[in-house]
Design an enzyme around this catalytic site. Structure first.
Site, mmCIF file in Angstrom:
data_model
loop_
_atom_site.group_PDB
_atom_site.id
_atom_site.type_symbol
_atom_site.label_atom_id
_atom_site.label_comp_id
_atom_site.label_asym_id
_atom_site.label_seq_id
_atom_site.Cartn_x
_atom_site.Cartn_y
_atom_site.Cartn_z
ATOM 1 N N THR A 1 1.117 -1.123 0.032
ATOM 2 C CA THR A 1 -0.231 -0.077 0.056
ATOM 3 C C THR A 1 0.880 1.129 -0.044
ATOM 4 O OG1 THR A 1 -1.785 1.129 1.364
ATOM 5 C CG2 THR A 1 -0.297 -0.042 2.572
ATOM 6 N N TRP B 1 -11.214 23.600 11.285
ATOM 7 C CA TRP B 1 -11.205 22.332 10.430
ATOM 8 C C TRP B 1 -12.303 22.530 9.434
ATOM 9 C CZ3 TRP B 1 -10.204 17.196 13.164
ATOM 10 C CH2 TRP B 1 -8.824 17.208 13.572
#
Length: 547
Positions: A187, A449
């Protein structure tokens, strides 16, 4: 007080959880159902015989217990046979990601210490170039879909079908420790070389049992049952094609393998082979909807599971308009992959789409045997109130126990005894997971955020938008600001300012804050994708930085 352990009777068989046990039921329940790839078409009795033949071929090629066998193929019946034969003789199956760069492919094969490579004609030039870098490889078996195999300088041990034709159709597969490694693949992350994950026989058997229960047992999520026809639209090298080939084989359903992905071919196979269940990442499903064959095909009744990235509301609405049953799953390479899946309550199917959207788009409910919760930056549990955000951490019987030959990074993955996913989410009091963003993709602007997935979803609702990606870019005043790349639908024309106006309606409705609206929206021809079709935000950020 110690737990009680009773000694087994003399002669009792300590049944190990081995991949070979997954082959027992399919040929009993449905011996005449077919495995289909191109011109190849055979039943489950023949599948079992071919797996035995392949085991003999591997042994004759010098493969012993613990050796690693690499496969470089498109989705095919051959790959399905390797899913079983390689680990069933005690070897390790290396799923080579053929869509990585040549340097990365070479790194993963050298790092995995592959001994034998099963390689399709299409990848001969790649493996010929890499061969000098792979001292552990002592042989190649050629895979071909053509009547005459392609020419190569590798001196292969033979062509796959010819070798199988000369091998015995029975094989006495041995018992061994169920914790033996069965598969490995690599990965890619944000930095460094690809990382090798690995899974044991025990883990794959337990994952298969949970996957089968999840896909078959619930009325609101009945995707793969005995009469279904399965066709993957996820590469078989990518997290075991989400583990579904193992589940489909155990159930004995008809399986259709499409080879190299082409949207028009996928739709033709759906129509001609009676496919009822498939899975793929959102970008592949979007291409499927937009292809020529889809325009002239009734897609009603096709059950599709998406994962790997959050689907947009626009995609879900398009699927519903075509009569497709659309669901979402969640997992990652390190988790084998299934962790959760969307779930509809009894009777929810009959409700208007507006009342199903949240359930169909959410990452869903954790599946059987999965223990999952959220933590904050200090490692404390986050309330499951549907609003509080935290990182998903998880325990399950099928999670990779580390990274191959990388103990330090593996320890980071398992910090505190829980696997850290890197995904930011909220969880409702009823247990429904809503992925908000990747930790590395959350945009931190002015101390607030901004979740990139939320902005992408809202931009995608504009009729002129075909694809969108939102990333954070450095800003001297605010730290970061969101930037959007947009691909327009065929024939559409649109100025970036119109998309900002489009987003302002959601500001007025209180769905997002004003500072979440990107200052910079760029109309582009294409958006970079990863090797498995996800938006490649790492590459997008690098391109923006370089520009």
């Amino acid at each position: 007080m110690p737990t009680k352990i009773i000694e087994p009777a003399e002669g009792a068989y300590p049944y190990p959880l081995l991949i070979k046990s997954l082959l027992l039921s399919g040929r009993r329940y449905a011996p005449q159902r077919e495995i289909v790839h191109g011109s190849s078409r055979y039943n489950y009795q023949e599948l079992n015989a071919r797996i035995c033949r392949l085991a003999h071929v591997l042994r004759a090629a010098g493969i012993n217990e613990g050796d690693t066998v690499a496969v470089m193929d498109w989705d095919s019946h051959r790959y399905l046979e390797a899913y079983f034969a390689v680990p069933m003789i005690g070897a390790v199956l290396h799923h080579v990601n053929v869509r990585l760069s040549p340097d990365q492919v070479g790194y993963t094969m050298a790092h995995a210490q592959d001994s034998l490579v099963l390689v399709h004609d299409d990848f001969l030039p790649l493996i010929e170039a890499l061969a000098p870098q792979l001292p552990s490889v002592h042989g190649y078996i050629q895979l071909s879909d053509a009547p005459v195999p392609g020419s190569t300088r590798l001196s292969p041990l033979g062509e796959y079908e010819a070798l199988l034709a000369g091998a015995d159709s029975t094989y006495d597969f041995p018992d061994f420790d169920e914790n033996s490694v069965a598969t490995t693949f690599y990965t890619t992350g944000t930095t460094g070389n690809p990382k090798g994950v690995y899974f044991s026989h025990r883990q794959l058997v337990l994952h298969t049992l949970s996957m089968t229960t999840t896909l078959a047992a619930y009325e609101g999520f009945a995707l793969l049952r005995s009469e279904d026809v399965y066709m993957p639209m996820t590469p078989m090298f990518h997290v075991h094609a989400w583990g579904v080939p193992y589940a489909a084989t155990m159930l004995g359903v008809k399986q259709v393998y499409p080879g190299r992905y082409d949207p028009d071919r996928l739709v033709r196979l759906f129509r001609e082979e009676g496919v009822t269940f498939s899975h793929g990442v959102p970008t592949v499903l979007q291409m499927l909807l937009n292809c020529e064959e889809a325009a002239k095909t009734d897609l009603t009744g096709w059950k599709l599971l998406t994962g790997g990235a959050a689907p947009t509301e626009s995609l879900v609405r398009q699927m519903a308009a075509r009569g497709i049953e659309f669901f979402t799953g969640y997992g990652l390479s390190e988790s084998c992959p299934l962790l959760s899946a969307s779930f509809l309550e009894p009777g929810q199917h009959e409700l208007p789409l507006e009342q199903q959207l949240e359930a169909r788009m959410a990452a869903g409910i954790p599946v059987q045997l999965v223990d999952l919760h959220l933590i904050d930056a200090a490692g404390q549990r986050v309330p499951e109130d549907g609003a509080s955000l935290g990182e998903i951490v998880v325990r399950a019987p099928w999670l990779t126990q580390g990274y191959y030959r990388d103990a330090q990074t593996g320890a980071q993955l398992w910090q505190g005894g829980w696997m850290h996913t890197g995904d930011v989410a909220s969880i409702t009091p009823g247990g429904m997971i809503q992925i908000r963003d990747r930790i590395k993709d959350v945009i931190k602007t002015g101390g607030e955020w901004v979740c990139s997935l939320r902005i992408e979803n809202l931009i995608s609702l504009h009729a002129a938008v075909a694809e969108v990606a939102v990333v954070g870019v450095p800003d001297a005043r605010w730290g970061e600001r969101p930037l959007a790349l947009v691909v327009l639908a065929a024939g559409a024309e649109l100025e970036p300012g119109a998309l900002q106006q489009h987003l302002m309606q959601f500001v007025s409705q209180g769905q997002i804050s004003k500072w979440a609206v990107p200052d910079d929206i760029r109309i582009v021809e294409a958006i970079p994708k990863t090797s498995v079709g996800k938006l490649d935000k790492k590459q997008i950020r690098e391109q923006v930085r370089d520009a």
